[in-house]
Design an enzyme around this catalytic site. Structure first.
Site, short mmCIF file in Angstrom:
data_model
loop_
_atom_site.label_atom_id
_atom_site.label_comp_id
_atom_site.label_asym_id
_atom_site.label_seq_id
_atom_site.Cartn_x
_atom_site.Cartn_y
_atom_site.Cartn_z
N LYS A 281 -1.70 3.29 1.41
CA LYS A 281 -1.89 2.46 0.38
C LYS A 281 -0.43 1.95 0.07
O LYS A 281 0.27 2.40 -0.84
CB LYS A 281 -2.45 3.02 -0.96
CG LYS A 281 -3.08 2.23 -1.70
CD LYS A 281 -4.06 2.91 -3.05
CE LYS A 281 -4.22 2.14 -4.02
NZ LYS A 281 -5.05 0.85 -3.87
N1 PPE Z 1 -9.98 -0.35 -0.50
C1 PPE Z 1 -8.91 -0.97 -0.72
C2 PPE Z 1 -8.15 -1.98 -0.20
C3 PPE Z 1 -8.32 -0.63 -2.04
O1 PPE Z 1 -7.19 -1.20 -2.73
C4 PPE Z 1 -8.87 0.58 -2.89
C5 PPE Z 1 -8.32 0.77 -4.10
C6 PPE Z 1 -10.31 1.09 -2.43
C7 PPE Z 1 -10.39 0.74 -1.14
C8 PPE Z 1 -10.74 2.19 -3.05
O2 PPE Z 1 -10.04 3.26 -3.13
P1 PPE Z 1 -10.42 4.36 -4.39
O3 PPE Z 1 -9.79 3.95 -5.36
O4 PPE Z 1 -9.44 5.58 -3.93
O5 PPE Z 1 -11.98 4.46 -4.72
N2 PPE Z 1 -8.03 -0.31 -5.03
C9 PPE Z 1 -6.99 -0.17 -5.99
C10 PPE Z 1 -6.37 -1.43 -6.55
C11 PPE Z 1 -7.05 -2.39 -7.16
C12 PPE Z 1 -6.08 -3.48 -7.96
O6 PPE Z 1 -6.54 -4.37 -8.36
O7 PPE Z 1 -4.84 -3.30 -8.01
C13 PPE Z 1 -7.77 0.45 -7.09
O8 PPE Z 1 -9.16 0.39 -7.42
O9 PPE Z 1 -7.15 1.38 -8.13
#
Ligand code: PPE
Length: 305
Positions: free
Chosen positions: A158
């Site tokens: 990330k």
């Molecule tokens: N894909 C991406 C690209 C992503 O950034 C997230 C989280 C996910 C999948 C889902 O991952 P998880 O949160 O572990 O279930 N995105 C984060 C950022 C959002 C933002 O606007 O900043 C989040 O949901 O916290």
């Protein structure tokens, strides 16, 4: 008016107004940093943090991938996060943003001699794509921007800089009047949303895209997969095409911010019955209960502060 909000920065709690970085910060210029997003839930036993340890493991893994040395252990990061949430007990917040980045010292791309800075902030996120969207389903577009590939970036990390791809796609969605964008990878297969993983339900089976499609290994994705499996509906990880989504019975997205978000349409094509489907609603309910500490089975996912 000075806010009461506190931010944890390099081991100390500082006032929100003083939580600043230097203009020559490497992470700002080149995106060399990693971050997390973690939900805080209000429960019967007070504030809780959802899957804190798993998020901090991913934080350290993301840092490892870009050779960013985080000078804190997993336990120290978890404790610092709890300390930050406690310090903001009176502030309306529901989301934690840990971030670590290459700091200042030398100029140019090579970060090898740079110190690492680490911060943990809290914010109010609310319902990510909106209350109405949560109730009736969100409208997606397929972005004209390709999802960056595994040969270009370490997509399971990330990393701050990776999100330019997501920002471009999200801007496109907003400009076209949609709620969120879906990104396809170089093979033309579905990858994920700008900040969410994606699932589809077809003929009673649940599918989600594999890590190799160039996605973040979502912790919400993992939670939903676990819950579905426990319900006797194991999720199948395989490539999904855009046209499969068009004829799916149900489509939903998952993310820390987005939680379990039903999808109403993709590029104006209505999905299924055009309202959140039964499997989506069931998984959403079970996830919500687990996140709020109402489920014995998933009690280990909830950390009370
Ligand atoms: N894909 C991406 C690209 C992503 O950034 C997230 C989280 C996910 C999948 C889902 O991952 P998880 O949160 O572990 O279930 N995105 C984060 C950022 C959002 C933002 O606007 O900043 C989040 O949901 O916290």
């Amino acid at each position: 008016m000075a806010s009461q909000q506190k931010v944890w920065m390099d081991g100390k709690l500082v006032d929100y107004e003083n939580a600043n970085v230097h203009i020559m910060t490497h992470g700002l210029h080149y995106g060399g940093g990693v971050f997390e997003g973690i939900r805080i839930y209000e429960t019967a036993k007070g504030r809780s943090i959802f899957r804190l340890r798993e998020h901090m493991v991913r934080f350290l893994d993301s840092a490892k991938i870009i050779s960013l040395n985080i000078p804190y252990s997993l336990d120290e990061l978890c404790e610092a996060t709890k300390e930050t949430v406690r310090a903001n007990a009176k502030v309306k917040v529901d989301y934690i943003r840990p971030i670590a980045y290459f700091g200042t010292g030398t100029y140019g791309l090579n970060p090898i001699k740079l110190p690492t800075n680490v911060a943990i902030a809290v914010v109010y996120m609310g319902v990510y794509l909106g209350e109405e969207q949560m109730k009736f389903g969100a409208r997606l577009i397929t972005s004209s921007w390709e999802k960056s590939g595994n040969r270009a970036l370490a997509l399971n990390a990330k990393v701050c800089g990776h999100y330019v791809n997501s920002v471009l796609a999200r801007l496109e969605a907003v400009k076209r009047g949609a709620d969120e964008a879906l990104l396809l990878n170089a093979d033309g297969n579905v990858a994920e949303g700008t900040g969410e993983n994606i699932f589809m339900v077809r003929k009673g089976k649940i599918y989600t895209t594999p890590i190799s499609a160039g996605i973040l290994e979502g912790i919400t994705r993992d939670s939903v997969m676990r819950i579905a499996e426990d319900q006797g509906m194991p999720v199948i990880e395989r490539d999904i095409t855009r046209s499969e989504l068009m004829i799916a019975d149900e489509v939903f997205m998952t993310g820390t911010a987005a939680e379990v978000q039903p999808i109403h349409s993709i590029d104006d094509m209505i999905i299924g019955a055009g309202r959140p489907g039964p499997i989506t609603l069931k998984l959403q309910r079970l996830f919500t209960d687990a996140a709020r500490g109402k489920s014995k089975k998933y009690a280990s996912w909830v950390d009370y502060v």
